[in-house]
Scaffold this motif. Structure first.
Motif, PDB file in Angstrom:
ATOM      1  N   ALA A  14       0.687  -1.488  -0.018  1.00 35.98           N
ATOM      2  CA  ALA A  14       0.012   0.015  -0.152  1.00 35.98           C
ATOM      3  C   ALA A  14       0.835   1.091  -0.179  1.00 35.98           C
ATOM      4  N   ALA A  15       1.826   1.200   0.969  1.00 31.21           N
ATOM      5  CA  ALA A  15       2.984   2.439   0.697  1.00 31.21           C
ATOM      6  C   ALA A  15       3.502   3.003  -0.232  1.00 31.21           C
ATOM      7  N   GLY A  16       4.084   1.712  -1.307  1.00 29.31           N
ATOM      8  CA  GLY A  16       4.867   1.461  -2.092  1.00 29.31           C
ATOM      9  C   GLY A  16       3.330   1.978  -3.594  1.00 29.31           C
ATOM     10  N   ARG A  17       2.777   1.485  -3.687  1.00 30.73           N
ATOM     11  CA  ARG A  17       1.601   2.442  -4.863  1.00 30.73           C
ATOM     12  C   ARG A  17       1.495   3.973  -4.392  1.00 30.73           C
ATOM     13  N   GLY A  43       2.513  16.714  -4.619  1.00 37.01           N
ATOM     14  CA  GLY A  43       3.004  15.761  -3.874  1.00 37.01           C
ATOM     15  C   GLY A  43       2.133  15.786  -2.451  1.00 37.01           C
ATOM     16  N   ARG A  44       2.941  16.927  -1.767  1.00 36.27           N
ATOM     17  CA  ARG A  44       2.140  16.573  -0.220  1.00 36.27           C
ATOM     18  C   ARG A  44       0.520  16.039  -0.280  1.00 36.27           C
ATOM     19  N   LYS A  45      -0.605  16.982  -1.809  1.00 38.78           N
ATOM     20  CA  LYS A  45      -1.747  16.267  -1.235  1.00 38.78           C
ATOM     21  C   LYS A  45      -1.870  15.352  -1.243  1.00 38.78           C
ATOM     22  N   MET A  46      -1.600  14.474  -2.764  1.00 37.73           N
ATOM     23  CA  MET A  46      -1.357  13.093  -2.378  1.00 37.73           C
ATOM     24  C   MET A  46      -1.327  12.386  -1.490  1.00 37.73           C
ATOM     25  N   LEU A  47      -0.174  12.371  -0.835  1.00 39.55           N
ATOM     26  CA  LEU A  47       0.180  11.583   0.350  1.00 39.55           C
ATOM     27  C   LEU A  47      -1.025  11.802   1.592  1.00 39.55           C
ATOM     28  N   GLU A  48      -0.966  13.160   1.574  1.00 44.90           N
ATOM     29  CA  GLU A  48      -1.334  13.575   2.836  1.00 44.90           C
ATOM     30  C   GLU A  48      -3.479  13.440   2.875  1.00 44.90           C
ATOM     31  N   ALA A  50      -4.448  10.368   1.265  1.00 41.12           N
ATOM     32  CA  ALA A  50      -3.982   8.953   1.914  1.00 41.12           C
ATOM     33  C   ALA A  50      -3.584   9.467   3.190  1.00 41.12           C
ATOM     34  N   GLY A  51      -3.248   9.646   4.182  1.00 38.99           N
ATOM     35  CA  GLY A  51      -2.976   9.174   5.589  1.00 38.99           C
ATOM     36  C   GLY A  51      -1.647   9.306   5.764  1.00 38.99           C
ATOM     37  N   ALA A  52      -1.000   9.397   4.227  1.00 36.60           N
ATOM     38  CA  ALA A  52       0.156   9.298   5.041  1.00 36.60           C
ATOM     39  C   ALA A  52       1.376  10.760   4.818  1.00 36.60           C
ATOM     40  N   ARG A  53       2.377  10.162   5.295  1.00 37.97           N
ATOM     41  CA  ARG A  53       3.394  11.451   5.787  1.00 37.97           C
ATOM     42  C   ARG A  53       4.963  11.418   5.161  1.00 37.97           C
ATOM     43  N   LEU A  98       2.948   5.338   5.735  1.00 34.68           N
ATOM     44  CA  LEU A  98       1.610   5.144   5.472  1.00 34.68           C
ATOM     45  C   LEU A  98       1.315   3.566   6.444  1.00 34.68           C
ATOM     46  N   ASP A  99       0.683   3.481   7.623  1.00 35.27           N
ATOM     47  CA  ASP A  99       0.606   3.054   8.983  1.00 35.27           C
ATOM     48  C   ASP A  99       1.246   2.332   9.063  1.00 35.27           C
ATOM     49  N   GLY A 100       2.953   2.885   9.704  1.00 37.15           N
ATOM     50  CA  GLY A 100       3.856   2.193  10.277  1.00 37.15           C
ATOM     51  C   GLY A 100       4.846   1.965   9.060  1.00 37.15           C
ATOM     52  N   PHE A 101       4.971   2.102   7.605  1.00 37.85           N
ATOM     53  CA  PHE A 101       5.652   1.442   6.944  1.00 37.85           C
ATOM     54  C   PHE A 101       5.691   2.510   5.497  1.00 37.85           C
ATOM     55  N   PHE A 102       6.981   2.188   5.003  1.00 35.87           N
ATOM     56  CA  PHE A 102       7.525   2.897   4.623  1.00 35.87           C
ATOM     57  C   PHE A 102       8.717   2.784   3.067  1.00 35.87           C
ATOM     58  N   ALA A 103       8.051   3.497   1.876  1.00 39.55           N
ATOM     59  CA  ALA A 103       8.467   2.967   0.681  1.00 39.55           C
ATOM     60  C   ALA A 103       9.102   4.086  -0.029  1.00 39.55           C
ATOM     61  N   ASP A 104       9.879   4.217  -0.632  1.00 42.45           N
ATOM     62  CA  ASP A 104      10.720   4.979  -1.208  1.00 42.45           C
ATOM     63  C   ASP A 104      10.738   4.418  -2.941  1.00 42.45           C
TER      64      ASP A 104
END
Length: 249
Positions: A14-17, A43-48, A50-53, A98-104
């Motif tokens: 989910a974080a990767g997608r 980019g910030r808006k898309m991340l936020e 979705a509930g991501a940081r 996202l939800d405790g997991f990171f993707a790059d």
């Protein structure tokens, strides 16, 4: 990290997608006249939404949600008032929690009109990354990744930046295995284990093998300002081979 459950894998996917879709949207928004700050805000808006940081903000207090580097800068560029111009070579790096997991993930984009040598550099930058990804399998040496990438670079007349490396990722943005060379490092005796999560992100260049940090404390640039591209995926090593997590679909 090493994946320990199907739940962890699904959260990483989910974080990767999300970072992949964000990178794709930012790349599609690139056009002459847009500022790097406006691009970062997208980019910030898309991340936020979705509930991501933003991972660089969260982990390192980076002054932006994403890293946007306008050539000759190649990495860690700070978003600002600079306007994109025709012919620019731009690197965008998107990482998030996202939800405790990171993707790059990351990619370089050439804004038309594109010089033929830059167009080829971009195509070959992707090929170099995939050469490394294809070397991934449990039990194989970690340095097989860099060996495959360096073989590709040498065969096609490119250099590789050797003070920027791939890295482990998952529960944090940067974790073990650290300093994962994208060139052949014969002294690295580590091996790929099943379930290992890490990035592959070679910096392929028309002559540079090093980058210097600029006065802002973040931006990285080759001393000779040689055109350089970076392409990056987060993946997990499985018994069936590499599972790329940062695909938009």
């Amino acid at each position: 990290m090493t994946i320990g459950s199907e739940e962890e894998l699904e959260k990483l996917k989910a974080a990767g997608r999300l970072v992949a879709r964000t990178l794709k949207a930012m790349g599609e928004a690139l056009e002459p006249g847009i500022t790097t700050k406006e691009l970062d805000q997208l980019g910030r808006k898309m991340l936020e939404d979705a509930g991501a940081r933003s991972a660089p903000e969260l982990s390192y207090d980076f002054p932006g949600a994403t890293c946007i580097s306008v050539g000759p800068d190649v990495a860690h560029g700070i978003p600002g008032d600079r306007r994109v111009e025709a012919g620019d070579l731009i690197n965008i790096d998107v990482s998030a929690e996202l939800d405790g997991f990171f993707a790059d993930t990351g990619a370089s984009f050439a804004v038309p009109p594109v010089a033929p040598r830059i167009d080829k550099l971009c195509r070959d930058g992707r090929r170099a990354m995939w050469a490394g990804i294809r070397a991934v399998r449990p039990g194989a040496p970690l340095n097989a990744i860099g060996k495959s990438i360096e073989t590709f670079a040498d065969r096609n007349g490119y250099s590789l930046v050797r003070n920027l490396a791939s890295h482990g990722v998952g529960k944090s943005l940067h974790e073990e295995p650290t300093e994962l060379a994208t060139w052949y490092e014969p002294h690295d005796k580590r091996r790929i284990t099943e379930g290992l999560v890490f990035t592959i992100e070679p910096f392929l260049s028309l002559g540079a093998d090093w980058v210097d940090e600029m006065e802002d404390g973040w931006t990285l640039r080759p001393p000779g300002q040689e055109p350089t591209v970076q392409y990056e995926h987060t993946l997990v090593a499985t018994r069936r081979g590499p599972l790329v997590l940062t695909l938009a679909e």
